[in-house]
Structures are given as C-alpha cells and as structure tokens.
Design an enzyme around this catalytic site. Structure first.
Site, PDB file in Angstrom:
ATOM      1  N   ASP A  13       0.815  -1.226   0.000  1.00 26.54           N
ATOM      2  CA  ASP A  13       0.000   0.000   0.000  1.00 26.54           C
ATOM      3  C   ASP A  13       0.845   1.271   0.000  1.00 26.54           C
ATOM      4  OD1 ASP A  13      -2.365  -1.469  -0.016  1.00 26.54           O
ATOM      5  OD2 ASP A  13      -2.402  -1.600   2.180  1.00 26.54           O
ATOM      6  N   GLY A  15       1.774   2.683  -2.842  1.00 27.28           N
ATOM      7  CA  GLY A  15       1.379   3.441  -4.026  1.00 27.28           C
ATOM      8  C   GLY A  15       1.947   2.914  -5.317  1.00 27.28           C
ATOM      9  N   LYS A  16       2.372   1.642  -5.347  1.00 30.01           N
ATOM     10  CA  LYS A  16       2.972   1.072  -6.553  1.00 30.01           C
ATOM     11  C   LYS A  16       2.032   1.122  -7.750  1.00 30.01           C
ATOM     12  CE  LYS A  16       3.788  -3.036  -5.091  1.00 30.01           C
ATOM     13  NZ  LYS A  16       3.137  -2.860  -3.772  1.00 30.01           N
ATOM     14  N   LYS A  33       1.669  -7.077 -14.321  1.00 26.81           N
ATOM     15  CA  LYS A  33       1.858  -7.487 -12.922  1.00 26.81           C
ATOM     16  C   LYS A  33       2.003  -9.005 -12.917  1.00 26.81           C
ATOM     17  CE  LYS A  33       0.641  -6.907  -8.199  1.00 26.81           C
ATOM     18  NZ  LYS A  33       0.393  -5.846  -7.237  1.00 26.81           N
TER      19      LYS A  33
END
Length: 203
Positions: A13, A15-16, A33
């Site tokens: 969490d 901010g990727k 991903k």
C-alpha cells in the site's frame, strides 16, 4: 529505446499501482503485474487510469485468490510459484512491471519479489510513502537494492509532504527524486495525466 522498469516499494500500500499507472501513461509503455494476490486486480486499476492508446495490459502469470503474501496465497491455491517459470510478455514496447508488496515479500520458501528484477533485466523505480518510520524502511530497501547491484532509476515519494524526511532519504541513498505524488481528493485519468507530465520533466 526499449526498457523494462520494475516498480517496487518500501511496503504494501505504498502506491505502486498508482505510480505504475503514471509511468505507463507517461511512456506510453505496456504494463504487467506478474503475480496478483487477491482482488481487485491491479491490472484493471491501471487500465482504468491510463488514457493513452499505445499501452497494452498483459495478463498476470499468476492470479491468486487470497490477498496475502504470494507464497501464502499460492499455498492456499494449492500451487507453488517458481520465478524461473514466469515468462515475460512478448512486446516491442517498453514495459512497466509491478511487484507485489515490498522487495523481500516471499514468493516461495527460497525466492522473493526482488529476485524478479534481474530475471526481467529491469531498472528499479522505488516508491516510498511518507509516514512515521518510513525513513528507516526506505533506507533499508535502498541499501538492499544497492547491495544486490540492481540499477535504480530513482525514487518516487507518495503522500503528504515531509521535506525533512525526503531530504535525508535522498542524501543517504543518493537516489534521484523523480516525482512526489501528493495527497489528492480523487484518483482518475486526469490526475494520472497531470503527474505523468510532471514525471516527464524529471525522467
């Protein structure tokens, strides 16, 4: 010139996914991903935020059901992931590769997320959100990447402004600050396009 960029972070969490969308929008590159643990899928989030017509969004190599560390989520699904079996998508475009969690999140008992970086011959973009304790987490992550000999393009800060934290992180790591994504009221295509333009100035 075609390049692969691996987006990793100091933790979950950080901010990727938002940063991946900004880079994808700015470069007009593809997005992938490799390992998604749980829903909603980050691929769909990035797709909804990118407005250019050039980017292709490649399917995950492993789409796991449980929001957990990949090694645990894979075990719940009755499989074991070996990074040697993960094949990079075929594309002539540059590629943004989003990791899962932080660098040392385990994929199995022996391999961690950061082991994907050399496999895909990627330069690293490090995302650091700013909170009490983030200096330590950022410096530890940067030191790990340095000790492994991975090429780091730069760091992107995410969250409320903290000039002193940013100053000491940049001094200690000697990394280039590519962007600071501030707290925004809404996250949408317009916001991503705005930051993509800012990022292009520092790239």
């Amino acid at each position: 010139m075609r390049e692969n960029f691996f987006v990793t972070a100091i933790g979950t969490d950080s901010g990727k996914t938002l940063v991946s969308a900004i880079i994808t929008q700015m470069l007009g590159c593809d997005y992938w991903k490799p390992i998604q643990a749980g829903y909603p899928r980050d691929t769909e989030t990035v797709r909804s935020l990118v407005s250019n017509s050039a980017s292709v969004f490649h399917p995950e190599a492993h789409l796991l059901n449980t929001p957990a560390s990949p090694h645990a989520s894979a075990r719940f699904d009755g499989i074991e992931i070996d990074i040697k079996d993960i094949k990079i998508p075929q594309t002539e475009n540059s590629l943004v590769i989003e990791g899962a969690g932080g660098c040392l999140v385990p994929i199995n008992d022996d391999q961690v997320v950061a082991d994907l970086i050399p496999q895909f011959r990627s330069r690293v973009i490090l995302v650091a959100n700013l909170y009490l304790g983030s200096i330590n987490h950022t410096l530890l992550t940067a030191e790990y990447l340095h000790n492994k000999g991975y090429s780091v393009k730069g760091i992107i800060f995410n969250g409320e402004e903290n000039e002193e934290s940013q100053r000491i992180i940049l001094k200690k790591t000697q990394l280039k600050c590519l962007l600071h994504v501030k707290q925004e009221q809404s996250v949408d295509e317009a916001m991503v396009s705005k930051y993509a333009e800012l990022l292009s100035n520092n790239w």
